[in-house]
Design a protein around this motif. Sequence first.
Motif, mmCIF file in Angstrom:
data_model
loop_
_atom_site.group_PDB
_atom_site.id
_atom_site.type_symbol
_atom_site.label_atom_id
_atom_site.label_comp_id
_atom_site.label_asym_id
_atom_site.label_seq_id
_atom_site.Cartn_x
_atom_site.Cartn_y
_atom_site.Cartn_z
ATOM 1 N N THR A 151 29.171 35.989 37.534
ATOM 2 C CA THR A 151 28.250 37.108 37.751
ATOM 3 C C THR A 151 28.855 38.110 38.721
ATOM 4 O O THR A 151 28.838 39.335 38.472
ATOM 5 C CB THR A 151 26.908 36.593 38.311
ATOM 6 O OG1 THR A 151 26.365 35.619 37.415
ATOM 7 C CG2 THR A 151 25.919 37.738 38.471
ATOM 8 N N LEU A 152 29.392 37.613 39.825
ATOM 9 C CA LEU A 152 30.021 38.503 40.809
ATOM 10 C C LEU A 152 31.219 39.221 40.203
ATOM 11 O O LEU A 152 31.424 40.426 40.446
ATOM 12 C CB LEU A 152 30.458 37.691 42.026
ATOM 13 C CG LEU A 152 29.340 37.084 42.886
ATOM 14 C CD1 LEU A 152 29.929 36.130 43.922
ATOM 15 C CD2 LEU A 152 28.528 38.173 43.576
ATOM 16 N N GLY A 153 32.015 38.512 39.410
ATOM 17 C CA GLY A 153 33.188 39.123 38.804
ATOM 18 C C GLY A 153 32.825 40.262 37.860
ATOM 19 O O GLY A 153 33.408 41.350 37.925
ATOM 20 N N HIS A 154 31.867 40.029 36.987
ATOM 21 C CA HIS A 154 31.461 41.088 36.051
ATOM 22 C C HIS A 154 30.766 42.236 36.780
ATOM 23 O O HIS A 154 30.880 43.393 36.369
ATOM 24 C CB HIS A 154 30.560 40.498 34.971
ATOM 25 C CG HIS A 154 31.305 39.715 33.935
ATOM 26 N ND1 HIS A 154 32.135 40.299 32.996
ATOM 27 C CD2 HIS A 154 31.364 38.377 33.694
ATOM 28 C CE1 HIS A 154 32.661 39.369 32.221
ATOM 29 N NE2 HIS A 154 32.211 38.187 32.629
ATOM 30 N N LEU A 155 30.072 41.924 37.851
ATOM 31 C CA LEU A 155 29.449 42.979 38.645
ATOM 32 C C LEU A 155 30.512 43.849 39.305
ATOM 33 O O LEU A 155 30.384 45.090 39.348
ATOM 34 C CB LEU A 155 28.527 42.357 39.699
ATOM 35 C CG LEU A 155 27.658 43.317 40.516
ATOM 36 C CD1 LEU A 155 26.751 44.140 39.600
ATOM 37 C CD2 LEU A 155 26.826 42.535 41.524
ATOM 38 N N MET A 156 31.571 43.226 39.813
ATOM 39 C CA MET A 156 32.665 43.986 40.410
ATOM 40 C C MET A 156 33.349 44.868 39.374
ATOM 41 O O MET A 156 33.705 46.025 39.655
ATOM 42 C CB MET A 156 33.669 43.030 41.056
ATOM 43 C CG MET A 156 33.153 42.327 42.294
ATOM 44 S SD MET A 156 34.358 41.160 42.997
ATOM 45 C CE MET A 156 35.594 42.300 43.626
#
Length: 399
Positions: free
Chosen positions: A228-233
Amino acid sequence: MPTPDDTALSPASGTEPEAPPAKPSRHNTFRIASLDWARGWMLIASVSVNSLLLTPSWFGHAPWEGVNPIDVIFPVFVTLSGCGLAFAMARTVKVGPLLRRVAVLFALGLVYNAIVEWSLDVFTWRVTGVLQLYAVLVALIGLLHLVTKTWRGWAIITVLLAFVHTTILTVFATRCTAGILTKECNPSGALDSLVFGAHMYAGGIAGHDPEGIVAILGAMISASAGATLGHLMLATRRRSLATGRGPEVAIVPMLAACVSFVALAALTFLTLPILLGVELPIMKRLWTAPFALGIAAITGVVLLIGHLLLDRAHPWRPIEVASYPLLALGRNSLLVYFGSHILTSLLHHPGPSGVPLSHSIAEAIPFPGPPQLVWTILLLVFWTGLAMILHRHRIYVRP
């Protein structure tokens, strides 16, 4: 095996593809370096912990519930792996190469167990372990990328996994005395012993498996939160390139995600357990949702700090120079993380005098200071130096 660097990210490597540019420009091809930066800090902590000649009981793995300092490191690694997989699979998922990597990781895990446990008897080998758990996570996160490649989709997966895992633990706890999960009464003891028998953690004597099926489901919460954090970044990066703004556009979304992880941790900790009249411990042994989500929130803040410092067209030169060793470590995170564990295991075995080799070497080093401090510095210099040499030659270890 060591291979030259390329523009694609493999699940086990520290490289990642460039974010899709909004328009051609020499300024929109800089890397997302914050993942390697965060991995670098995690690896410094991991190598330092592995270097301990004597581990205090309060620092080592918690025997059951609760969280000791050493319990945090591997979940951070898993969360960052989820983030790296998001970078790798943002465009496409190649199922064949993915499954090959998983098979290699699983096989290496068996060899790793043999080295750590100092046993070549295949009939007593432990089937589960950290590399096997990591292999399963790589497979599941990769296959789930066939379903969604957005931060919203991964946020939904994280929520579902958190409540599914919490439901399994709390419902099982209703069968236990006073509604409390113990080593004698927990779903891992029932399920993992049925599947793996004597090939589980501690031969099944411990009553649970910290890298078994139940723990893998908990670890998936960490990995999916990382995805989730990766795709948000990546999403905020595209917005940054489209608008010409810097990485500051990620501050509010990333902090909101971290706060959401904390809120979800509170929900899983309080709602269903209270309704069923049981206790849900915050612990690494069963990798409970509140534990996984709390670690993910902290990891997200670290990623954001690295993002603000390094993920811009022209980072401040002193920060860029100071971060080079961290980036080098992060690019070879698989080698350093598991390699340091193997080396430490070998050095902790008694030498000809009956004293562990690590103790003998630390005491024999002709430098002033406590042997523990000298030994820790020596291992940090070795692994950081090796990572920097490999990084300089663009060589990264991947399965």
